[in-house]
Design a protein around this motif. Structure first.
Motif: not given
Ligand SMILES: [Fe+2]
Length: 190
Positions: A117-126, A101-104
């Motif tokens: 959308t992007i940060t949710q995908a990062v947060a839940h990818h595991s 989020e900070k980078i974006l």
């Protein structure tokens, strides 16, 4: 016709899209890492290969799935940002979403919904054993395991470090991607 053609920047200069700036930022963070391999769970070389591989596979899968290629690209590129910076996988998905989020926001130009959308995908990818109805979360999960499946030794690593039920989910996802791409279904680690 020739005058209309634009040369490729090869990631030099300022004529990059905001999504290309995300790619460049992640690669710069890998290349400038102060955490040596001895203190990392994976090497800097692997981070470089995995981030780049995931970016390109995301672009292919997003086209297959008729998703936004750039959003998929950014989510996949950023998915292990916490590992890239800190060298450890502990809670990396959730913690990485804050860095993403900070980078974006720093790069600027991303809408609230794109960032979400992007940060949710990062947060839940595991959560590879969960099948959500968010296509970008599922894409990053699939891209992650499929890229790893292309390394010799990934199967052994997964079998050693992951519980049996999770390993099966990984194989299921790799098979799904191989089917989508028209690749052979036997021997999914290759
Ligand atoms: Fe990953």
């Amino acid at each position: 016709m020739k005058n209309k053609l634009k040369d490729f920047h090869h990631y030099k200069g300022n004529n990059l899209t905001r999504f290309e700036k995300v790619e460049r930022k992640v690669i710069e963070l890998i290349l400038s890492s102060k955490v040596p391999d001895g203190q990392r769970e994976d090497s800097v070389i692997f981070e470089l290969k995995h981030a780049s591989g995931c970016t390109q596979i995301a672009r292919i899968l997003a086209q297959k799935r008729k998703l936004n290629v750039e959003i998929a690209d950014a989510a996949a590129t950023l998915h292990d940002i916490y590992v890239i910076i800190h060298g450890t996988y502990k809670d990396h998905a959730k913690l990485g979403s804050f860095i993403a989020e900070k980078i974006l926001k720093e790069i600027n130009g991303f809408s609230k919904s794109e960032i979400a959308t992007i940060t949710q995908a990062v947060a839940h990818h595991s959560e590879k054993d969960i099948y959500s109805n968010n296509p970008y979360i599922e894409l990053v999960k699939d891209v992650d395991v499929f890229d790893c499946s292309l390394y010799k030794g990934a199967e052994g690593s997964y079998r050693i470090h992951k519980p049996e039920n999770i390993f099966k989910e990984y194989v299921k996802r790799i098979k799904k991607v191989r089917r989508e791409l028209g690749l052979p279904q036997n021997d999914v680690f290759r």
